[in-house]
Design an enzyme around this catalytic site. Structure first.
Site, PDB file in Angstrom:
ATOM      1  N   ASP A  30       0.864  -1.195  -0.086  1.00 50.12           N
ATOM      2  CA  ASP A  30       0.027  -0.007  -0.164  1.00 50.12           C
ATOM      3  C   ASP A  30       1.029   1.164  -0.058  1.00 50.12           C
ATOM      4  O   ASP A  30       1.782   1.327   0.662  1.00 50.12           O
ATOM      5  CB  ASP A  30      -0.834  -0.074   1.196  1.00 50.12           C
ATOM      6  CG  ASP A  30      -2.053   0.964   1.236  1.00 50.12           C
ATOM      7  OD1 ASP A  30      -1.811   2.130   1.173  1.00 50.12           O
ATOM      8  OD2 ASP A  30      -3.098   0.662   1.108  1.00 50.12           O
ATOM      9  N   ILE A  31       0.552   2.263  -0.766  1.00 51.32           N
ATOM     10  CA  ILE A  31       1.522   3.511  -0.695  1.00 51.32           C
ATOM     11  C   ILE A  31       0.901   4.382   0.428  1.00 51.32           C
ATOM     12  O   ILE A  31       2.074   5.322   0.621  1.00 51.32           O
ATOM     13  CB  ILE A  31       0.961   4.419  -2.108  1.00 51.32           C
ATOM     14  CG1 ILE A  31      -0.307   4.801  -1.948  1.00 51.32           C
ATOM     15  CG2 ILE A  31       1.534   3.577  -3.295  1.00 51.32           C
ATOM     16  CD1 ILE A  31      -0.769   5.657  -3.144  1.00 51.32           C
ATOM     17  N   ASN A  85     -13.328  -3.100   1.992  1.00 49.65           N
ATOM     18  CA  ASN A  85     -14.353  -2.322   2.132  1.00 49.65           C
ATOM     19  C   ASN A  85     -15.134  -2.396   0.773  1.00 49.65           C
ATOM     20  O   ASN A  85     -14.538  -2.446  -0.261  1.00 49.65           O
ATOM     21  CB  ASN A  85     -13.476  -0.853   2.171  1.00 49.65           C
ATOM     22  CG  ASN A  85     -12.752  -0.722   3.367  1.00 49.65           C
ATOM     23  OD1 ASN A  85     -13.003  -1.207   4.278  1.00 49.65           O
ATOM     24  ND2 ASN A  85     -11.532  -0.045   2.889  1.00 49.65           N
ATOM     25  N   GLY A  91     -15.493   3.183   3.081  1.00 53.05           N
ATOM     26  CA  GLY A  91     -14.148   3.494   2.733  1.00 53.05           C
ATOM     27  C   GLY A  91     -13.544   3.040   1.391  1.00 53.05           C
ATOM     28  O   GLY A  91     -12.326   3.031   1.204  1.00 53.05           O
ATOM     29  N   GLN A  92     -14.280   2.434   0.531  1.00 49.24           N
ATOM     30  CA  GLN A  92     -13.620   1.875  -0.822  1.00 49.24           C
ATOM     31  C   GLN A  92     -13.632   2.983  -1.726  1.00 49.24           C
ATOM     32  O   GLN A  92     -14.435   3.774  -1.967  1.00 49.24           O
ATOM     33  CB  GLN A  92     -14.807   0.984  -1.378  1.00 49.24           C
ATOM     34  CG  GLN A  92     -14.084   0.334  -2.594  1.00 49.24           C
ATOM     35  CD  GLN A  92     -15.104  -0.738  -3.297  1.00 49.24           C
ATOM     36  OE1 GLN A  92     -16.313  -0.778  -2.978  1.00 49.24           O
ATOM     37  NE2 GLN A  92     -14.487  -1.536  -4.301  1.00 49.24           N
ATOM     38  N   SER A  93     -12.394   3.398  -1.973  1.00 49.65           N
ATOM     39  CA  SER A  93     -11.993   4.467  -2.800  1.00 49.65           C
ATOM     40  C   SER A  93     -11.378   4.123  -4.193  1.00 49.65           C
ATOM     41  O   SER A  93     -11.694   4.818  -5.277  1.00 49.65           O
ATOM     42  CB  SER A  93     -10.713   5.310  -2.167  1.00 49.65           C
ATOM     43  OG  SER A  93      -9.890   4.582  -1.993  1.00 49.65           O
ATOM     44  N   HIS A  98     -10.303  -5.713  -3.633  1.00 48.06           N
ATOM     45  CA  HIS A  98      -9.047  -5.509  -3.216  1.00 48.06           C
ATOM     46  C   HIS A  98      -9.150  -5.845  -1.644  1.00 48.06           C
ATOM     47  O   HIS A  98     -10.103  -5.670  -1.002  1.00 48.06           O
ATOM     48  CB  HIS A  98      -8.253  -4.527  -3.345  1.00 48.06           C
ATOM     49  CG  HIS A  98      -8.830  -2.987  -2.904  1.00 48.06           C
ATOM     50  ND1 HIS A  98      -9.872  -2.321  -3.387  1.00 48.06           N
ATOM     51  CD2 HIS A  98      -8.479  -2.510  -1.882  1.00 48.06           C
ATOM     52  CE1 HIS A  98     -10.228  -1.342  -2.576  1.00 48.06           C
ATOM     53  NE2 HIS A  98      -9.382  -1.155  -1.745  1.00 48.06           N
ATOM     54  N   HIS A 100      -7.048  -5.732   1.891  1.00 47.12           N
ATOM     55  CA  HIS A 100      -5.860  -5.268   2.616  1.00 47.12           C
ATOM     56  C   HIS A 100      -5.435  -6.162   3.752  1.00 47.12           C
ATOM     57  O   HIS A 100      -6.488  -6.867   4.185  1.00 47.12           O
ATOM     58  CB  HIS A 100      -6.325  -3.900   3.429  1.00 47.12           C
ATOM     59  CG  HIS A 100      -6.851  -2.639   2.638  1.00 47.12           C
ATOM     60  ND1 HIS A 100      -5.990  -1.724   2.249  1.00 47.12           N
ATOM     61  CD2 HIS A 100      -8.159  -2.605   2.034  1.00 47.12           C
ATOM     62  CE1 HIS A 100      -6.625  -0.870   1.528  1.00 47.12           C
ATOM     63  NE2 HIS A 100      -8.124  -1.470   1.492  1.00 47.12           N
TER      64      HIS A 100
END
Length: 112
Positions: A30-31, A85, A91-93, A98, A100
């Protein structure tokens, strides 16, 4: 999907710090990590979220969980959290399924 950020990452069009790759999925760090260890595992096929999992794509999701377990062992993670999410309120952006994987610190409950 041509405009999907995660599809572009899986295709190698956008750089990422790869953890794992096979024909079905791609894992990368994750960035904006929320734990000392924080990586994502995504299917290479575009699925918008868990709410779009069905009989046709469920085998890919099962494979992803097997990969998560394999990576956790390889990375020496004794304890970890897997989060997905679904939808903006959760919170799914990025609208690409995916998971986490977070480890390396105490995970509080309830989350959020």
């Amino acid at each position: 999907m041509s405009d999907c950020l995660f599809c572009k990452i899986a295709a190698g069009e956008i750089p990422s710090k790869k953890v794992y790759e096979d024909d079905v999925c791609y894992a990368f760090y994750d960035i904006d990590p929320q734990a000392p260890v924080h990586f994502l595992v995504i299917p290479k096929a575009h699925i918008s979220s868990v709410s779009e999992v069905n009989g046709g794509n469920a085998p890919a999701v099962g494979h992803i969980f097997a990969v998560i377990a394999k990576l956790a062992k390889e990375l020496g993670l004794e304890s970890y959290r897997v989060v997905s999410n679904i939808g903006p309120q959760a919170g799914q952006s990025v609208l690409h399924l995916h998971f986490h994987v977070l480890s390396g610190r105490d995970m509080t409950w309830p989350p959020g």
